[in-house]
Design a protein around this motif. Structure first.
Motif, PDB file in Angstrom:
ATOM      1  N   GLN A 156      -7.070   9.835   6.097  1.00 41.46           N
ATOM      2  CA  GLN A 156      -7.063   8.418   6.455  1.00 41.46           C
ATOM      3  C   GLN A 156      -8.198   7.675   5.752  1.00 41.46           C
ATOM      4  N   ILE A 157      -9.362   8.277   5.690  1.00 41.91           N
ATOM      5  CA  ILE A 157     -10.502   7.634   5.035  1.00 41.91           C
ATOM      6  C   ILE A 157     -10.235   7.450   3.546  1.00 41.91           C
ATOM      7  N   THR A 158      -9.796   8.511   2.886  1.00 39.23           N
ATOM      8  CA  THR A 158      -9.574   8.430   1.445  1.00 39.23           C
ATOM      9  C   THR A 158      -8.398   7.515   1.101  1.00 39.23           C
ATOM     10  N   THR A 159      -7.352   7.551   1.925  1.00 33.90           N
ATOM     11  CA  THR A 159      -6.192   6.678   1.691  1.00 33.90           C
ATOM     12  C   THR A 159      -6.566   5.217   1.901  1.00 33.90           C
ATOM     13  N   ASN A 160      -7.321   4.930   2.956  1.00 35.22           N
ATOM     14  CA  ASN A 160      -7.734   3.552   3.223  1.00 35.22           C
ATOM     15  C   ASN A 160      -8.648   3.020   2.125  1.00 35.22           C
ATOM     16  N   TYR A 161      -9.518   3.869   1.616  1.00 35.84           N
ATOM     17  CA  TYR A 161     -10.457   3.399   0.586  1.00 35.84           C
ATOM     18  C   TYR A 161      -9.733   3.050  -0.716  1.00 35.84           C
ATOM     19  N   LYS A 162      -8.596   3.688  -0.943  1.00 36.27           N
ATOM     20  CA  LYS A 162      -7.822   3.375  -2.146  1.00 36.27           C
ATOM     21  C   LYS A 162      -7.367   1.917  -2.168  1.00 36.27           C
ATOM     22  N   LYS A 163      -7.323   1.288  -0.987  1.00 33.06           N
ATOM     23  CA  LYS A 163      -6.936  -0.123  -0.934  1.00 33.06           C
ATOM     24  C   LYS A 163      -7.902  -0.990  -1.743  1.00 33.06           C
ATOM     25  N   ARG A 164      -9.132  -0.494  -1.922  1.00 35.74           N
ATOM     26  CA  ARG A 164     -10.120  -1.275  -2.675  1.00 35.74           C
ATOM     27  C   ARG A 164      -9.711  -1.446  -4.134  1.00 35.74           C
ATOM     28  N   TRP A 165      -8.800  -0.595  -4.590  1.00 34.64           N
ATOM     29  CA  TRP A 165      -8.330  -0.723  -5.968  1.00 34.64           C
ATOM     30  C   TRP A 165      -7.638  -2.068  -6.196  1.00 34.64           C
ATOM     31  N   GLY A 166      -7.184  -2.677  -5.102  1.00 36.40           N
ATOM     32  CA  GLY A 166      -6.564  -3.998  -5.224  1.00 36.40           C
ATOM     33  C   GLY A 166      -7.504  -5.027  -5.814  1.00 36.40           C
TER      34      GLY A 166
END
Length: 352
Positions: free
Chosen positions: A264-274
């Motif tokens: 969940q942490i790593t998946t959520n942080y990928k949102k920053r790629w936006g």
């Protein structure tokens, strides 16, 4: 021109070259002096950007979906523009050197794949100081990026709800963490530099037993850690990945929500790629750096309107299910067809 900003942003989206007052004037059939005056006297800033984004964001955040608020700064080179407190030299950590251009910090809201910018601050350097290493004068900002970060986070907190703030290691200071967790009563996921030190328990913290996070044997799991200056624990994770040049990279993430798993942490942080995609789009699709404006006012107004044009493209993306580059390609193709038809008309001899 009551609808100047609307016309200007449409012009930015439809243009595929340097955007000028003359170019827009020929398109909308008004004098270029009028375009210049409107761009000079208008007040287009972060408040204006929020006004245009407000309806979208309030609708996005009214659902039960998780709301991510990403922060990042970007340097857009403007090497041929006269230097000022806005267009000046900034150290670029990506290239490892100082570049001349505009440095800006933006906040981006993301819910279910829709990304809307809700705030922007430009890093201005009005002060002159002497560099202790070189002995030469250099420009300096009167406010730090981290101070702007906290200012923008507080403003966002008063306007809409968000579940997580995402940021890279530049903004992972203890003061920023305290602001988000204690003052704003929210959570964050931030990257940490490998030289940060943590304690593995409250007891270790009290006994000053701190370890460098690079020395920890972290697998694909979370570890509860304590920073010396914080009175609340964090979850620490480590990602290992291969770069394009086959080198191995490591990413340490600190999360204030103790209920999240490693995935969940790593998946959520990928949102920053936006945020990176946002920077790429305003550079290529809304003419962020393609204006020969000369004054700080017209430059700033153009930059903010370029970001506002991004909101229009994002809305069109949701409506058409095409990304920003596909939309620009479609617009460009229509322009080419119109030019081709016009050429045929000019080439066809008139009947006697």
């Amino acid at each position: 021109m009551d609808n100047f900003w609307d016309l200007y942003t449409d012009y930015l989206i439809s243009s595929n070259r340097c955007t000028t007052a003359t170019g827009m004037a020929s398109l909308v059939e008004v004098s270029h002096d009028k375009i210049t005056r409107e761009l000079s006297k208008g007040i287009y800033d972060s408040k204006f950007l929020w006004k245009q984004a407000k309806t979208y964001i309030q609708e996005m955040t009214s659902s039960q979906e998780t709301v991510f608020l990403s922060f990042d700064d970007c340097i857009q080179e403007k090497q041929y523009t006269d230097e000022s407190e806005l267009i000046c030299w900034h150290y670029d950590h990506v290239s490892g050197k100082s570049v001349k251009g505009v440095n800006f910090l933006n906040a981006l809201v993301e819910v279910s794949g829709m990304r809307i910018p809700c705030g922007v601050e430009f890093i201005k350097k009005p002060l002159w100081v002497v560099d202790s290493k070189t002995g030469k004068e250099k420009r300096k900002s009167s406010v730090t990026k981290n101070e702007l970060f906290r200012k923008m986070a507080r403003e966002c907190n008063g306007k809409f709800r968000f579940d997580y703030i995402l940021a890279d290691s530049w903004f992972s200071s203890v003061e920023n963490m305290k602001c988000i967790k204690k003052e704003l009563d929210s959570n964050f996921i931030m990257a940490l530099k490998s030289n940060r030190k943590v304690a593995l328990s409250r007891e270790d913290k009290e006994q000053k037993k701190f370890l460098n996070i690079s020395s920890l044997q972290l697998g694909q799991q979370t570890v509860e850690v304590w920073l010396e200056e914080l009175d609340f624990p964090l979850l620490l994770t480590k990602q290992v990945f291969k770069n394009e040049n086959n080198t191995v990279g490591e990413l340490y993430l600190a999360c204030s929500d103790l209920n999240l798993s490693f995935c969940q942490i790593t998946t959520n942080y990928k949102k920053r790629w936006g945020v990176e995609e946002f920077h790429k789009s305003i550079k290529n699709n809304t003419g962020f750096a393609k204006s020969p404006t000369k004054t700080i006012t017209t430059q700033t107004n153009h930059f903010v309107l370029s970001i506002t044009a991004y909101i229009k493209l994002e809305w069109l993306k949701q409506r058409t299910h095409k990304n920003h580059f596909a939309l620009k390609a479609q617009i460009y193709l229509a322009a080419q067809k119109a030019a081709y038809d016009e050429l045929n008309k000019l080439s066809t001899p008139k009947a006697a």
